[in-house]
Scaffold this active site. Structure first.
Site, PDB file in Angstrom:
ATOM      1  N   LYS A   1       0.856  -1.190   0.000  1.00  0.00           N
ATOM      2  CA  LYS A   1       0.000   0.000   0.000  1.00  0.00           C
ATOM      3  C   LYS A   1       0.899   1.250   0.000  1.00  0.00           C
ATOM      4  O   LYS A   1       1.859   1.326   0.770  1.00  0.00           O
ATOM      5  CB  LYS A   1      -0.885  -0.035   1.263  1.00  0.00           C
ATOM      6  CG  LYS A   1      -1.708   1.217   1.501  1.00  0.00           C
ATOM      7  CD  LYS A   1      -2.906   1.310   0.589  1.00  0.00           C
ATOM      8  CE  LYS A   1      -3.591   2.677   0.740  1.00  0.00           C
ATOM      9  NZ  LYS A   1      -4.580   2.924  -0.324  1.00  0.00           N
TER      10      LYS A   1
ATOM     11  N   CYS B   1      -3.109   7.962  -8.329  1.00  0.00           N
ATOM     12  CA  CYS B   1      -4.251   8.141  -7.438  1.00  0.00           C
ATOM     13  C   CYS B   1      -5.057   9.384  -7.858  1.00  0.00           C
ATOM     14  O   CYS B   1      -4.527  10.488  -7.875  1.00  0.00           O
ATOM     15  CB  CYS B   1      -3.764   8.277  -6.006  1.00  0.00           C
ATOM     16  SG  CYS B   1      -5.109   8.338  -4.827  1.00  0.00           S
TER      17      CYS B   1
ATOM     18  N   LYS C   1       3.766   3.652 -12.092  1.00  0.00           N
ATOM     19  CA  LYS C   1       2.353   3.277 -12.199  1.00  0.00           C
ATOM     20  C   LYS C   1       1.566   4.426 -12.799  1.00  0.00           C
ATOM     21  O   LYS C   1       1.546   5.534 -12.257  1.00  0.00           O
ATOM     22  CB  LYS C   1       1.796   2.897 -10.829  1.00  0.00           C
ATOM     23  CG  LYS C   1       0.348   2.415 -10.887  1.00  0.00           C
ATOM     24  CD  LYS C   1      -0.068   1.725  -9.613  1.00  0.00           C
ATOM     25  CE  LYS C   1      -1.515   1.270  -9.671  1.00  0.00           C
ATOM     26  NZ  LYS C   1      -1.928   0.604  -8.432  1.00  0.00           N
TER      27      LYS C   1
END
Ligand SMILES: Cc1cc2nc3c(=O)[nH]c(=O)nc-3n(C[C@H](O)[C@H](O)[C@H](O)COP(=O)(O)OP(=O)(O)OC[C@H]3O[C@@H](n4cnc5c(N)ncnc54)[C@H](O)[C@@H]3O)c2cc1C
Ligand SMILES: Cc1cc2nc3c(=O)[nH]c(=O)nc-3n(C[C@H](O)[C@H](O)[C@H](O)COP(=O)(O)O)c2cc1C
Ligand code: SF4
Lengths: 474, 414
Positions: free
Chosen positions: B45, B135, B173
């Site tokens: 995480k 995100c 990412k």
């Protein structure tokens, strides 16, 4: 008039139609859609309800993901007779009965039929290399009886590297899976296919070999380091009424045995048939008699419908087959026909609840004086439950039986009071389901392995290995 | 049994199945349980700046009886202290040396901050670093997450900072919330990235409670857009993965993410060019246990198809994805209806009538009315086949002779 009917009552094609499987195989589409409906519960109620604790959600999700061989492996890993269980298990009372979809949608997942879909796939492909057996460990175990308990124990021990010989008195292996299951639930050939799969795991099955007659216990004891008793139960109990030995009177097991040959011309049947008893075997007898073309099939039971031991859905099946029922009716005599060549009627008496039912859980019924009557039938089938194989078991030194004739074992290992002998299946539990026998076979395999090697192993669907008391080695 | 080991930019894993950076990799004890269940690697995480979370933070859309066809979250990065996370990474890696432990990082846009945290996780012994530029909520308001990933120059710059600070393989990412995935990907490559992972979650509003008029997920009467993931996003992820696998300016390994729940999904990502895959929603739905069938199913598939190693299938379908202009205009198919399989639902009829080219008509056979296709009119669009619920009933059958071919490019060049 003779009751030994040697030809069929209805055309053979119609009988074949009647004996088609009651639950046919699912198509690929049906199986996929049904599998997708499964919620994939965690610590699932269905898995808990299965006596062998097959990881049901795991095998169903593998069908949904298209990994059907992997699905079969999950099943056989916990239950080596998973293909027959898929057909014969009373799923409504086990996994399907526990499915959470009963509450949610009133429509449980068809677990048994999905299990069959996966195991059929594996069997069709010859179940190649589902499990890689350990190398031979030089140890040998003898198993008496090739029914569910014996086959299951054999499969697990073979995977662990043991040399296994099963001794079977009958011509074909499989025990009641082969000779007892209602033919419309599972055809004999399907049981034999599963047997040959287990043989291919390296298990040797010697049929036509009765232990105690064709080979002695002493010989077995010298050949094998341990012996697993999986002898099941014996002949049907007797009625002890006049006329019991007349031609036309059959034991349910012998009748079913004949049905399972599918040589319809040779299967005994008559226009009117009485079946005595109201257990699951009795339902199997009435429904198969109906399917053979009998016009009147009458189930005769001493107690009331409430006390009927058969599963509810089995009773429903009998009803839908237009079986007639005589509740609170006890047979008192079987009346021969004029020339004693067969039967003319079953004489019965009505029963009523005894005034002081006593402490016994089951209601006690007693005859109503003067209520005798006759049911005209040409054939009587006795389905009264099977006797224990006490006389055989008593020949084994040091084996303890309980008062009901069941072999006493340590439940964690299935070891008997004679440390060389283990036991499981109907001869231990007094007669339950094939799946219970399969679980016994698995527990016994682990117990035998522990006693022989001291090694504690995990097998699918068994609790963590904890032996509270040290086992007796030998 | 086929070899399932994969190597992503120097990171070896026992199998191609990693957990994506998300709640299932929140802490050491969880990652350990996941490795015990069979997962080959885990992207921790995301750690970094201190945050505070809201509740609730998840919402989903169902499809018919199926729950969570798509999941949306407004969760931020880890709310646990960075030093605790890093210490647990160290312990897990020590206990599971063969499994891949990847640290996912997100800090403010300062060189020193990125350098410092990269060095700390390298010291903890992790196998690689993933930069979370994806995100889409909360963090982006503070100039992090997708705020980085949406500006190729930032992506390049931060990747350079981290590459300069560590010897570890760096995975970038990517956010799907852009117009073309190729630009941020190429920027990451320019910055020295060793691999790319995609997709992160997609901007979404999950719906509105029409009684209270409050959108989901309800945080005391208000909602915010969140990140969409789960089975619904797989086609979007597959497209982006295949775009990058075919882009000659990219040329680095790809970790595929988005809507993977079964071994079949994973095989699709691998065929389109992913070297391994990452999973989040399916694990949040069903638990770590799903990896057992992923491994079993993949391994059976490879054996059945005769591949010795999972690496042999990577990108096998890549060159089958092309630009529209390269498709063969001469390839002709028509729909054919097998009446022995038809269940007379007539869905093909109405679909063609109102949604296509009016070429399905009825014919009476015995007492039943069956649909049939006028093949001269059929344009081969495939709609009737897609709506037909009876398997094998409608087949798209090739009717050209296969002797000619002509692409749009060739046609328009004439
Ligand atoms: C008519 C009937 C229908 C049934 N239907 C169902 C059903 O639908 N579903 C279900 O789950 N269960 C059903 N059962 C129950 C199920 O058949 C048994 O629980 C199960 O078969 C028990 O397995 P077992 O291995 O203990 O014994 P068995 O299956 O009885 O096997 C014992 C074997 O040992 C052999 N044997 C015995 N003594 C010797 C010896 N001395 N030497 C060599 N061999 C020997 C026997 O020949 C037999 O093959 C039914 C039972 C009956 C009687
Ligand atoms: C609740 C939740 C929290 C997430 N947190 C992170 C995160 O901290 N860092 C990150 O890189 N991705 C995060 N993601 C995105 C996932 O890693 C993954 O990219 C995305 O869910 C798509 O995969 P899926 O379809 O398998 O869920 C999160 C996703 C969810 C649902
Ligand atoms: S999943 Fe767990 S943490 Fe989330 S709301 Fe339910 S109980 Fe609370």
């Amino acid at each position: 008039m003779t009751t030994e009917v040697s030809k069929t009552l209805i055309p053979v094609e119609e009988i074949e139609r009647n004996f088609r499987e009651i639950e046919p195989a699912l198509s690929d589409t049906e199986a996929r859609l049904e599998a997708q409906r499964c919620l994939y519960c965690y610590d699932a109620p269905c898995t808990q309800a299965c006596p062998t604790h097959i990881d049901v959600p795991a095998f169903i999700k593998k069908i949904a993901s298209g990994n059907v061989m992997g699905s079969a492996r999950v099943i056989f890993n916990a239950n080596p007779i998973g293909a027959s269980c898929a057909r014969v298990c009373p799923v409504e009372a086990l996994c399907v009965g526990a499915c959470v979809e009963n509450t949610l949608m009133h429509q449980p997942i068809m677990i048994g039929r999905l299990q069959r879909y996966a195991t059929d796939h594996a069997m069709r492909e010859g179940a190649p290399q589902l499990f890689k057996p350990n190398p031979h460990n030089g140890k040998s175990v003898g198993i008496i009886g090739s029914g569910p308990a014996g086959l299951s124990c054999a499969a697990f021990l073979a995977r662990l590297g043991y040399q296994i010989t099963i001794y079977e008195q009958k011509e074909k292996a499989g025990g009641l899976d082969t000779y007892g299951m209602a033919e419309y639930k599972m055809a004999q050939i399907d049981s034999l296919t599963e047997v040959s799969w287990i043989e291919r795991m390296g298990v040797e099955i010697k049929c036509n070999t009765k232990v105690g007659t064709d080979v002695t216990l002493e010989e077995l004891e010298t050949r094998h380091e341990a012996i697993f008793l999986a002898v099941g139960l014996g002949a049907t109990s007797r009625l002890h009424i006049p006329g019991e030995d007349l031609p036309g009177v059959y034991e349910a097991l012998d009748f079913i045995d004949q049905v399972k040959t599918r040589q319809w011309e040779n299967v005994p049947i008559a226009t009117s048939v009485a079946v005595i008893g109201a257990g699951n075997t009795s339902v199997d007898a009435v429904t198969q008699a109906k399917r053979l073309g009998a016009e009147h099939v009458i189930m005769v039971y001493r107690r009331s419908q409430k006390e009927m031991p058969a599963y509810h859905y089995e009773y429903e099946l009998a009803k839908s087959d237009a079986v007639e029922f005589q509740w609170q009716t006890a047979p008192v005599a079987i009346i021969p026909n004029a020339d004693n060549s067969g039967i003319a009627a079953l004489r019965c008496v009505r029963t009523q609840l005894a005034p002081a039912a006593g402490k016994s859980k089951r209601a006690e019924y007693q005859p109503v004086p003067g209520s005798e009557f006759e049911i005209p039938v040409q054939m009587v089938i006795k389905a009264l439950g099977q006797q224990k194989r006490v006389s055989f078991l008593e020949t084994i030194p040091g084996i303890n039986l309980d008062p009901a004739g069941r072999v006493k074992v340590t439940p964690e290992s299935m070891q008997t009071s004679n440390p060389k002998y283990f036991a499981g299946g109907d001869c231990v539990n007094g007669g339950r389901e094939a799946v219970d026998a399969a679980q016994h076979g698995k527990i016994a395999a682990r117990g035998i392995h522990f006693v022989m090697t001291g090694e504690r192993i995990q097998l699918a669907g068994l609790d963590d290995f904890k032996f509270p008391i040290p086992l007796t080695g030998f | 049994m086929a070899d399932l080991k994969v190597n992503l930019a120097g990171i070896e894993s026992p199998n191609p199945f990693w957990l994506a950076s998300a709640p299932p990799t929140n802490m050491g004890s969880m990652v350990e349980r996941a490795f015990d269940a069979g997962w080959g690697g885990a992207v921790w995480k995301t750690i970094g700046e201190p945050i505070v979370n809201v509740c609730s933070r998840l919402a989903s859309v169902d499809y018919g009886p199926v729950r969570m066809m798509g999941l949306n979250n407004i969760e931020l990065i880890s709310d646990r202290p960075t030093e605790v996370n890093i210490e647990e990474m160290r312990q897990v890696k020590r206990k599971y040396p063969k499994h891949s432990v990847i640290a996912s990082l997100m800090v403010e846009s300062k060189k020193e901050a990125w350098e410092e945290i990269s060095k700390r996780v390298e010291d903890a012994g992790v196998d690689g670093i993933e930069l979370n530029f994806g995100c889409p909520h909360g963090m982006s308001e503070r100039g992090m997450g997708s705020a980085m990933g949406q500006v190729p120059d930032y992506t390049c710059m931060v990747t350079e900072w981290v590459k300069g600070a560590t010897k570890l393989p760096v995975i970038v990412k990517l956010t799907p919330n852009i117009t073309s995935i190729n630009y941020p990907a190429r920027a990451a490559v320019r910055g020295g990235a060793d691999a790319l992972s995609l997709i992160n979650t997609i901007n979404s509003v999950m719906g509105v409670d029409i009684d209270t008029m409050i959108p989901y997920p309800n945080v005391n009467g208000k909602a915010a857009h969140g990140g969409y993931c789960g089975p619904a996003v797989k086609p979007i992820a597959l497209n982006m993965v295949s775009e990058l696998a075919r882009d000659p300016e990219v040329g680095i390994p790809i970790s595929g993410i988005g809507g993977i729940g079964t071994w079949r999904d994973a095989v699709e990502f691998l065929l389109l060019g992913a070297t391994n895959v990452q999973v989040c929603t399916a694990v949040m739905h069903y638990g770590y246990r799903i990896v057992e069938d992923m491994i079993d199913g993949l391994s059976n598939y490879l054996d059945e198809k005769g591949f010795a190693s999972v690496q042999d299938i990577i990108g096998l379908s890549s060159n089958r994805v092309t630009d529209w202009g390269n498709l063969d205009l001469k390839y002709k198919t028509v729909a054919r209806i097998d009446h022995s399989k038809c269940i007379q639902c007539n869905l093909c009829y109405v679909a063609c009538e109102d949604g296509a080219h009016q070429c399905i008509h009825f014919t009476q056979i015995g007492t039943k009315k069956f649909p049939f296709v006028d093949e001269d009119e059929c344009v081969g669009c495939n709609l009737c086949n897609l709506v037909c619920p009876a398997p094998g009933c409608i087949t798209m059958t090739r009717v050209d002779d296969g002797q000619q071919s002509m692409t749009w490019r060739e046609y328009s060049a004439k």
